[in-house]
Write an enzyme that holds these catalytic residues in place. Structure first.
Site, PDB file in Angstrom:
ATOM      1  N   SER A 153       0.802  -1.223   0.000  1.00 21.27           N
ATOM      2  CA  SER A 153       0.000   0.000   0.000  1.00 21.27           C
ATOM      3  C   SER A 153       0.832   1.269   0.000  1.00 21.27           C
ATOM      4  O   SER A 153       0.354   2.327  -0.434  1.00 21.27           O
ATOM      5  CB  SER A 153      -0.927   0.008   1.218  1.00 21.27           C
ATOM      6  OG  SER A 153      -1.803  -1.086   1.176  1.00 21.27           O
ATOM      7  N   CYS A 188      -2.618  -5.496   2.846  1.00 19.97           N
ATOM      8  CA  CYS A 188      -4.002  -5.081   2.646  1.00 19.97           C
ATOM      9  C   CYS A 188      -4.711  -5.977   1.635  1.00 19.97           C
ATOM     10  O   CYS A 188      -5.799  -6.487   1.893  1.00 19.97           O
ATOM     11  CB  CYS A 188      -4.044  -3.634   2.179  1.00 19.97           C
ATOM     12  SG  CYS A 188      -5.729  -3.040   1.851  1.00 19.97           S
ATOM     13  N   CYS A 234      -7.066  -6.066   4.637  1.00 22.89           N
ATOM     14  CA  CYS A 234      -8.313  -5.342   4.380  1.00 22.89           C
ATOM     15  C   CYS A 234      -9.254  -6.032   3.400  1.00 22.89           C
ATOM     16  O   CYS A 234     -10.430  -6.230   3.684  1.00 22.89           O
ATOM     17  CB  CYS A 234      -8.010  -3.941   3.838  1.00 22.89           C
ATOM     18  SG  CYS A 234      -6.587  -3.129   4.558  1.00 22.89           S
ATOM     19  N   LYS A 251     -10.362  -9.735   4.301  1.00 24.60           N
ATOM     20  CA  LYS A 251     -11.130  -9.620   5.538  1.00 24.60           C
ATOM     21  C   LYS A 251     -12.506  -9.037   5.267  1.00 24.60           C
ATOM     22  O   LYS A 251     -13.519  -9.536   5.774  1.00 24.60           O
ATOM     23  CB  LYS A 251     -10.370  -8.733   6.533  1.00 24.60           C
ATOM     24  CG  LYS A 251     -11.117  -8.482   7.832  1.00 24.60           C
ATOM     25  CD  LYS A 251     -10.527  -7.309   8.580  1.00 24.60           C
ATOM     26  CE  LYS A 251     -10.785  -5.995   7.834  1.00 24.60           C
ATOM     27  NZ  LYS A 251     -10.218  -4.825   8.541  1.00 24.60           N
ATOM     28  N   TYR A 310      -8.474  -4.557  17.184  1.00 25.19           N
ATOM     29  CA  TYR A 310      -9.419  -4.602  16.064  1.00 25.19           C
ATOM     30  C   TYR A 310      -9.309  -5.899  15.268  1.00 25.19           C
ATOM     31  O   TYR A 310     -10.324  -6.408  14.764  1.00 25.19           O
ATOM     32  CB  TYR A 310      -9.252  -3.384  15.164  1.00 25.19           C
ATOM     33  CG  TYR A 310      -8.067  -3.406  14.240  1.00 25.19           C
ATOM     34  CD1 TYR A 310      -8.192  -3.881  12.941  1.00 25.19           C
ATOM     35  CD2 TYR A 310      -6.813  -2.958  14.651  1.00 25.19           C
ATOM     36  CE1 TYR A 310      -7.105  -3.913  12.077  1.00 25.19           C
ATOM     37  CE2 TYR A 310      -5.727  -2.991  13.806  1.00 25.19           C
ATOM     38  CZ  TYR A 310      -5.881  -3.467  12.515  1.00 25.19           C
ATOM     39  OH  TYR A 310      -4.803  -3.508  11.665  1.00 25.19           O
ATOM     40  N   ILE A 311      -8.111  -6.487  15.177  1.00 24.96           N
ATOM     41  CA  ILE A 311      -7.968  -7.741  14.426  1.00 24.96           C
ATOM     42  C   ILE A 311      -8.715  -8.869  15.120  1.00 24.96           C
ATOM     43  O   ILE A 311      -9.494  -9.604  14.500  1.00 24.96           O
ATOM     44  CB  ILE A 311      -6.485  -8.092  14.234  1.00 24.96           C
ATOM     45  CG1 ILE A 311      -5.786  -7.041  13.372  1.00 24.96           C
ATOM     46  CG2 ILE A 311      -6.344  -9.474  13.587  1.00 24.96           C
ATOM     47  CD1 ILE A 311      -4.298  -7.259  13.224  1.00 24.96           C
ATOM     48  N   GLU A 327     -12.597  -8.183  14.958  1.00 24.96           N
ATOM     49  CA  GLU A 327     -13.184  -8.384  13.623  1.00 24.96           C
ATOM     50  C   GLU A 327     -13.282  -9.869  13.285  1.00 24.96           C
ATOM     51  O   GLU A 327     -14.315 -10.338  12.784  1.00 24.96           O
ATOM     52  CB  GLU A 327     -12.365  -7.639  12.577  1.00 24.96           C
ATOM     53  CG  GLU A 327     -12.554  -6.133  12.658  1.00 24.96           C
ATOM     54  CD  GLU A 327     -11.730  -5.371  11.640  1.00 24.96           C
ATOM     55  OE1 GLU A 327     -12.122  -4.229  11.296  1.00 24.96           O
ATOM     56  OE2 GLU A 327     -10.690  -5.894  11.186  1.00 24.96           O
ATOM     57  N   THR A 355      -4.094   1.444   5.695  1.00 20.08           N
ATOM     58  CA  THR A 355      -3.774   1.487   4.268  1.00 20.08           C
ATOM     59  C   THR A 355      -3.838   2.894   3.681  1.00 20.08           C
ATOM     60  O   THR A 355      -2.896   3.321   3.001  1.00 20.08           O
ATOM     61  CB  THR A 355      -4.705   0.535   3.497  1.00 20.08           C
ATOM     62  OG1 THR A 355      -4.378  -0.810   3.858  1.00 20.08           O
ATOM     63  CG2 THR A 355      -4.545   0.690   1.999  1.00 20.08           C
ATOM     64  N   HIS A 377     -34.022  12.127   6.030  1.00 23.64           N
ATOM     65  CA  HIS A 377     -35.007  11.412   6.829  1.00 23.64           C
ATOM     66  C   HIS A 377     -35.767  10.405   5.982  1.00 23.64           C
ATOM     67  O   HIS A 377     -36.143  10.710   4.852  1.00 23.64           O
ATOM     68  CB  HIS A 377     -35.992  12.408   7.445  1.00 23.64           C
ATOM     69  CG  HIS A 377     -37.006  11.762   8.335  1.00 23.64           C
ATOM     70  ND1 HIS A 377     -36.698  11.329   9.605  1.00 23.64           N
ATOM     71  CD2 HIS A 377     -38.315  11.450   8.112  1.00 23.64           C
ATOM     72  CE1 HIS A 377     -37.788  10.797  10.142  1.00 23.64           C
ATOM     73  NE2 HIS A 377     -38.770  10.857   9.260  1.00 23.64           N
ATOM     74  N   GLU A 424     -29.072  11.073  10.566  1.00 19.39           N
ATOM     75  CA  GLU A 424     -29.694  12.366  10.887  1.00 19.39           C
ATOM     76  C   GLU A 424     -29.701  12.635  12.385  1.00 19.39           C
ATOM     77  O   GLU A 424     -29.843  13.793  12.816  1.00 19.39           O
ATOM     78  CB  GLU A 424     -31.118  12.425  10.344  1.00 19.39           C
ATOM     79  CG  GLU A 424     -32.099  11.505  11.043  1.00 19.39           C
ATOM     80  CD  GLU A 424     -33.524  11.674  10.539  1.00 19.39           C
ATOM     81  OE1 GLU A 424     -33.937  12.828  10.299  1.00 19.39           O
ATOM     82  OE2 GLU A 424     -34.231  10.657  10.384  1.00 19.39           O
TER      83      GLU A 424
END
Length: 459
Positions: free
Chosen positions: A14, A42, A47, A50, A176-177, A180, A307, A433, A438
């Site tokens: 990357s 990545c 990325c 995954k 996070y790995i 996820e 990345t 909406h 919102e």
């Protein structure tokens, strides 16, 4: 001795590919060395595969919810052996796209490993090459914990290539790995146990956000073992036995997701005089190392390992060195996402970071509500939205979300925060909406309580 190339890039991921192509666009003679598949972590082990697995893991819940909307019930099972070849085919397609792009840009590609002989000279396979400037973009690799029996575990690199889907998977690590993959594998039908040393996951994120993701994961049936350390892994006739601080249990696969380390051990950096600090290549704001003509970008400098950040660093380097346009990137308002179930996204400061910087001037606007989509289902799924504000200047310091499409929702807010958006600006904005986003524009009152661990307003 003359230089064969204006720029030689080590690493075709990357950071390396964008840096090489951008420099070539300015007329530089560029070469790049990559011994592995093009695209780096990545594309090949991160990325892209995954996110494909994230998509695959979400269909089971969608099929169940479809029945609440009038669709006839569907009985379906995930087939690991069908999905993996489809995923691999897409990765190979991307590999070829990267190669074609390098060829179109006029970049010479060496399919070999490169290492320094001296500050200007590289050993590339069986060739010796000299370059005026060198860009290091070699990425990082999974860092496994020092646990007896860790050789029986797999890393995040390995999980994409398992021959069979695990029935029961233990995941070590709440970053996070780990989070996820816990959600991915659970969604695909695997029993998942997530083992973390702290009391909550995602400790680098806003605390309200991490608690919301953790609660959502547990509501879906993912077992999260807090304050738990793995002491040993033993291979037995019935699987892999984990000994922890709370006891022991057996699974058929263990995933170690305890961080990543820069890929710099075999580069010969000492022969080039490149300084390393805390296991990463030290660089200045222009990605320049301790050697003026050698640069480094991406995960190997361990700044912010994303990345888009590596791409931005590489392009800024090329613009500065070959485009006569000196510049540096800002790390202040970089959005990031956790592709978990529920999904989470953040841009700007967490509440804790904001309070460390601005003290009692920080106030937070927070709401939790049931999105319209779930009104016809029996799910109690909630969405959490949070805005962190400097009450003295009205400046928005951070925006955070947990819920479906959180990442898509927050992408645009990165532009707004970089431009200095205020809470008043949000209040004056008319939302779409009906949409979940919102609600960011209806947060009229804030919780006066300072500090963390408060319960969000329920709507």
């Amino acid at each position: 001795m003359a230089f064969e190339y204006d720029l030689f890039v080590i690493g075709g991921g990357s950071g390396g590919i964008p840096g090489a192509r951008q420099a070539a666009k300015y007329g530089a003679k560029v070469a790049l060395a990559e011994q592995d598949a093009l695209g780096g972590t990545c594309v090949n082990r991160g990325c892209v595969p995954k996110k494909l697995m994230v998509y695959a893991s979400g269909f089971a819940q969608k099929l169940r919810e479809a029945a609440d909307y009038g669709w006839s019930p569907v009985e379906s099972r995930f087939n690991w052996s069908v999905f993996l070849p489809e995923k691999d085919q897409e990765i190979r397609r991307l590999n070829s796209v990267y190669q074609q792009n390098l060829e179109k840009s006029g970049v010479t590609l060496f399919r070999d490993r490169a290492e320094f002989i001296d500050p200007h000279t590289l050993q590339v396979g069986d060739r010796t090459i000299r370059a005026e400037r060198i860009l290091i973009a070699v990425g990082a690799h999974p860092r496994l914990p020092q646990i007896p029996g860790i050789e029986f575990a797999i890393s995040s690199d390995d999980i994409f290539h398992l021959e069979h889907q695990p029935q029961h998977l233990a995941i070590i690590g709440g970053g996070y790995i780990g989070v996820e993959f816990a959600c991915i594998m659970h969604g695909l039908g695997t029993q998942v146990s997530l083992l973390i040393r702290q009391n909550r996951i995602l400790t680098r994120f806003d605390e309200d956000i991490s608690w919301a993701v953790q609660s959502g994961m547990q509501a879906r049936g993912i077992k999260i073992l807090t304050h738990t350390e793995v002491k040993a892994i033993e291979k037995t006739s019935s699987g892999l036995a984990l000994t922890t601080t709370d006891g022991s249990f057996t699974v058929d696969q263990v995933l170690a997701a305890t961080g990543r380390a820069p890929n710099i051990s075999k580069l010969g950096l000492e022969r080039a005089g490149v300084k390393v600090e805390k296991g990463a290549i030290a660089v200045d704001v222009y990605s320049r190392t301790s050697v003026p003509h050698i640069f480094a970008v991406g995960d190997c400098i361990d700044r912010l390992n994303l990345t888009p950040v590596a791409i931005a660093q590489a392009r800024a380097f090329a613009d500065s060195e070959f485009g006569n346009s000196p510049g540096q990137i800002s790390y202040e308002f970089i959005p990031t996402a956790i592709f978990a179930q529920p999904e989470a996204a953040s841009v700007g400061l967490s509440e804790d970071d904001a309070r460390q910087r601005y003290g009692d001037r920080v106030c937070c606007y927070c709401t939790q509500f049931r999105p319209l989509y779930y009104s016809l289902t029996d799910s109690d799924e909630k969405m959490l939205l949070k805005v962190v504000v400097n009450s003295e200047t009205d400046a928005v310091l951070g925006i955070h979300a947990v819920g479906e499409h959180a990442a898509e929702m927050l992408q645009g807010f990165a532009v707004a925060l970089a431009k200095g958006i205020t809470k008043t600006d949000l209040d004056r904005t008319i939302g779409i909406h009906p949409s979940a986003a919102e609600e960011f524009f209806t947060l009229r009152s804030f919780q006066a309580k300072k500090g963390l661990n408060r319960q969000p307003n329920l709507r």
